[in-house]
Write an enzyme that holds these catalytic residues in place. Structure first.
Site, short mmCIF file in Angstrom:
data_model
loop_
_atom_site.label_atom_id
_atom_site.label_comp_id
_atom_site.label_asym_id
_atom_site.label_seq_id
_atom_site.Cartn_x
_atom_site.Cartn_y
_atom_site.Cartn_z
N SER A 178 0.32 10.49 37.26
CA SER A 178 1.64 11.11 37.17
C SER A 178 2.67 10.29 37.93
O SER A 178 2.37 9.73 38.99
CB SER A 178 1.60 12.54 37.73
OG SER A 178 2.90 13.11 37.78
N ASP A 222 7.05 15.08 27.37
CA ASP A 222 7.27 16.51 27.14
C ASP A 222 7.76 16.84 25.74
O ASP A 222 8.01 18.02 25.44
CB ASP A 222 8.24 17.06 28.18
CG ASP A 222 7.59 17.23 29.54
OD1 ASP A 222 6.35 17.34 29.59
OD2 ASP A 222 8.30 17.24 30.56
#
Length: 431
Positions: A164, A309
């Site tokens: 991440s 996303d």
């Protein structure tokens, strides 16, 4: 609560995009870290941004909110003593505040979502904080996590970008406040570089100096900096809007979404380009995207790393495209609220989609004439999964039931209201 999504032949109308969750959480944190009063205009209202509001207030920020702005008096680098923080299910908020908590003698982050955020790893950030002299008590890298800091030290810091980019962003928020200058080296293949660009953009607006290598492998951060009180304006949110645009693309539609800047640095802006590549009739001008769907989609190949996303929404559109689509370089989807590759593919198959997975890919064999539907689907408490499955349900031949669909509120509380306003057939199941 569960929701029934019924086949919907046509969507029509105009909506305003929600404000960006990513920018809202970053602006709120920058304002809290400043000494003085800042204003955040058009903030997002979602579980994630609400978690940041709640936590910075616990840490000593004073917030006054009206309909379209928040006035924040920050605490600078001096946190109020607090024993526990509850970030809910907000992973980015947790990671940002784990770093900021290093300025406090001791803070414990509690685990209220053991089946979602409680399963997500934070080892790489923990390792970086320990290099700075911070003691971290954790459960194999997972919540609950206790940070024992007080006087973190700058200097040479190494952090992995493999899982991440949020770990790096967390360090970038913390290190300007330290006494020493810092040099952050990023190892491995940094995920979601575009989102790091958003962090750097917010830091610059807050008066913070960071020297970043062009490939984001090295960051030099002078110490003894101060966040400046500012007025911030939050732009419209592409990640949430991606599902609305995908829904318009798979139906016969005339849908316009406003407040989507053409030159936005949000990586999920790529959904506009991908839908155009899929042959969706679409125009993007003057901050608005207009989709006139006609059911004639074609397959696409797309590197999803920069638009993490929005990938699930694009996959949902590809379910109805002619040919085989491939979304690759998306392994970090596995480390979100759920495993957004295996779990999502499993649920898509229940709805009748022809999909397969690899370690870092989702492959979709399109069905232009629709899927069967008629299934009850587990959303795995994941807002992105809920929105993407809704897109599929609108083109299924039979209704689908999405379990625990209320978790869409994590990022987009008005999602089903907006779908209904455009003509989508959605109905909450009364308990």
């Amino acid at each position: 609560m569960d929701i029934i999504v019924r086949p919907t032949p046509e969507l029509k109308g105009e909506i305003q995009a929600l404000s960006s969750k990513n920018y809202t959480t970053r602006y709120l944190l920058a304002a809290a870290l400043a000494e003085g009063t800042s204003v955040v205009r058009y903030p997002a209202h979602s579980q994630d941004s609400d978690a940041m509001r709640r936590c910075i207030a616990d840490l000593g920020a004073a917030l006054e909110e009206t309909d379209d702005q928040i006035v924040i008096t920050g605490f600078g680098g001096k946190l109020s003593p607090v024993k526990e923080l509850n970030v809910g299910n907000a992973g980015a908020v947790l990671r940002f505040l784990m770093a900021i908590a290093a300025l406090s003698p001791e803070i414990t982050f509690v685990n209220t979502y053991p089946d979602s955020l409680g399963k997500r790893p934070h080892d790489d950030l923990i390792t970086a904080l320990e290099q700075m002299g911070v003691q971290v008590e954790h459960q194999n890298g997972r919540l609950p996590i206790t940070i024992r800091g007080g006087k973190p030290k700058g200097g040479s810091i190494t952090v992995s970008g493999e899982v991440s980019s949020q770990y790096l962003s967390a360090l970038l928020f913390l290190t300007p406040l330290l006494e020493e200058d810092s040099e952050i080296t990023v190892t491995g293949d940094l995920k979601s570089k575009v989102v790091v660009g958003q962090t750097l953009e917010v830091l610059e607006q807050a008066g913070i100096q960071v020297e970043a290598a062009p490939d984001y492998t090295l960051f030099k951060v002078p110490g003894k900096q101060k966040y400046q009180a500012r007025t911030y304006v939050v732009q419209g949110d592409y990640p949430g809007s991606a599902a609305i645009l995908a829904a318009a693309a798979v139906t016969r539609s005339d849908v316009t979404v406003h407040r989507l800047e053409e030159r936005s640095k949000q990586g999920e802006r790529a959904v506009v380009d991908v839908l155009q590549m899929m042959n969706t009739p679409l125009r993007h001008e003057n901050g608005s995207v207009r989709v006139q769907g006609n059911h004639q989609l074609r397959a696409v190949e797309f590197d999803g790393d920069a638009a993490t996303d929005a990938v699930l929404a694009m996959v949902a559109a590809a379910v109805f495209a002619e040919g085989t689509s491939r979304f690759y370089n998306v392994e970090n989807l596995r480390y979100k609220e759920c495993d957004r590759i295996t779990d999502f593919v499993t649920e898509l198959r229940k709805a009748g989609a022809d999909v397969e997975e690899k370690r870092d890919e989702i492959i979709v064999h399109g069905k232009p004439f629709g899927v069967e539907g008629g299934a009850t689907i587990d959303a795995h408490y994941d807002h992105r999964v809920i929105m993407a499955l809704t897109v599929v349900g609108l083109r299924a031949r039979n209704p689908i039931v999405i379990k625990d669909a209320h978790h869409v509120a994590k990022s987009y509380p008005q999602f089903f209201d907006h779908i209904a306003a455009l003509g989508g057939s959605v109905e909450w199941v009364k308990e």
